[in-house]
Scaffold this active site. Structure first.
Site, PDB file in Angstrom:
ATOM      1  N   LYS A  52       0.848  -1.205   0.000  1.00 13.25           N
ATOM      2  CA  LYS A  52       0.000   0.000   0.000  1.00 13.25           C
ATOM      3  C   LYS A  52       0.879   1.250   0.000  1.00 13.25           C
ATOM      4  CE  LYS A  52      -3.793  -2.465   2.123  1.00 13.25           C
ATOM      5  NZ  LYS A  52      -4.488  -2.867   3.349  1.00 13.25           N
ATOM      6  N   GLN A  69      -4.701  -1.814   9.503  1.00 12.94           N
ATOM      7  CA  GLN A  69      -4.559  -3.114   8.848  1.00 12.94           C
ATOM      8  C   GLN A  69      -5.146  -4.216   9.735  1.00 12.94           C
ATOM      9  OE1 GLN A  69      -3.275  -3.608   5.662  1.00 12.94           O
ATOM     10  NE2 GLN A  69      -3.976  -5.696   5.942  1.00 12.94           N
ATOM     11  N   ASP A 113     -10.988   2.842   4.015  1.00 12.29           N
ATOM     12  CA  ASP A 113     -11.473   1.472   3.789  1.00 12.29           C
ATOM     13  C   ASP A 113     -13.004   1.419   3.664  1.00 12.29           C
ATOM     14  OD1 ASP A 113      -9.401  -0.366   3.537  1.00 12.29           O
ATOM     15  OD2 ASP A 113      -9.044  -0.459   5.702  1.00 12.29           O
TER      16      ASP A 113
END
Ligand code: NAP
Length: 272
Positions: A47, A91, A114
């Protein structure tokens, strides 16, 4: 025809890069990594690399696996209040002593790249534009649209009901005027359902979609990614047998995976 996620993802990343280069503010993504799960470390590194390529700043905040839940929540609140940070991503998975839902609900919806916070999920559910859509389903919709695949009026089967893929995927199809059947491990007669579908999205993590199940000229999107008994990276769909029957199919690797990264970068480039 192959749905080439790799190629389309590069086009999207180019667009994102151009947009970022014209912005007054440089987006800055904060990625929180708790503990030292090797898979998570790779995802986070990828990422960061993707962000660098499109001109988005990123910071990896590595926290000890034994961090107290309150300390993690405090860190998130600090990032919420930091005007230089425009996106926050925690994460997953998190260590067992930390309540994932508390963590997600602490992230500011305007920085929730997200798309997992209740505000963004709720907006998706009632059909209001959320600040962010979850990356994988958004990437799949982008891929379908790039190939001019008609979603409106389509009969869609989504296999898998996770909060990160299956459920938001189903919701996004509904919002795009498709008729959706959401299947999971308790679904009866899965094969019959798949056979009726114009579009199938499989997000299970097991070989589940075989040749005789699919409708002729349908569209097959394979989200699953895992290693088979020979250690080879594979998806949910029996690609070689299914491919001759269908009109479009996404490969693994090279399909949904790169689209997810591109979609996440698209999200990370948004500043509210
Ligand atoms: P998950 O949370 O493990 O969910 C799997 C879903 O599959 C569950 O809803 C489960 O049903 C359902 N399922 C299991 N066995 C089934 C069966 N025999 N028939 C029908 N449904 C069945 O998984 P996830 O996080 O959504 O991920 C799914 C797969 O996609 C994994 O391989 C993951 O690595 C991959 N993935 C890829 C990307 C990417 O960017 N390429 C992104 C995310 C995930 P129940 O709910 O009833 O248990």
């Amino acid at each position: 025809m192959l749905l080439d996620g790799k190629k389309v993802s590069l086009e999207i990343l180019d667009d994102v890069k151009e947009r970022v280069s014209k912005m007054n503010v440089t987006p800055h993504l904060a990625v929180i990594l708790v503990g030292d799960n090797p898979a998570s470390e790779i995802y986070v590194r990828n990422k960061k690399l993707a962000a660098e390529k499109v001109g988005i700043m990123s910071s990896i905040i590595k926290l000890d696996a034994n961090i107290k839940e309150e300390e993690l929540l405090h860190k998130i609140k600090e990032l919420n209040n930091n005007p230089n940070i425009t996106g926050i991503l925690v994460q997953l998975p998190l260590p067992g002593h930390i309540d994932k839902n508390k963590v997600i609900t602490t992230i500011s919806p305007k920085k929730d790249v997200d798309g997992f916070t209740p505000e963004n999920v709720g907006k998706l559910s009632i059909g209001i534009e959320p600040y962010f859509y979850p990356a994988t389903p958004q990437g799949i919709i982008m891929l379908l649209k790039k190939y001019n695949i008609k979603i409106e009026g389509a009969d869609v089967v989504v296999i898998g009901r996770s909060t990160i893929v299956g459920k938001p995927m189903a919701q996004m199809f509904i919002n795009n005027n498709a008729t959706v059947t959401l299947c999971h491990s308790y679904t009866k007669d899965l094969e019959d359902k798949i056979k009726t579908a114009d579009i199938v999205v499989s997000a299970v993590g097991k070989k589940i979609v075989r040749c005789k199940m699919v409708k002729k000229n349908s569209v097959i999107i394979d989200v699953g990614i895992f290693r088979d008994s020979n250690g080879k990276l594979t998806g949910d769909v029996d690609f070689d047998l299914v491919e001759p029957t269908v009109k479009y199919i996404s490969p693994v690797p090279g399909g949904v995976g790169p689209m997810t990264i591109a979609s996440l970068m698209y999200n990370a480039s948004k500043v509210y």
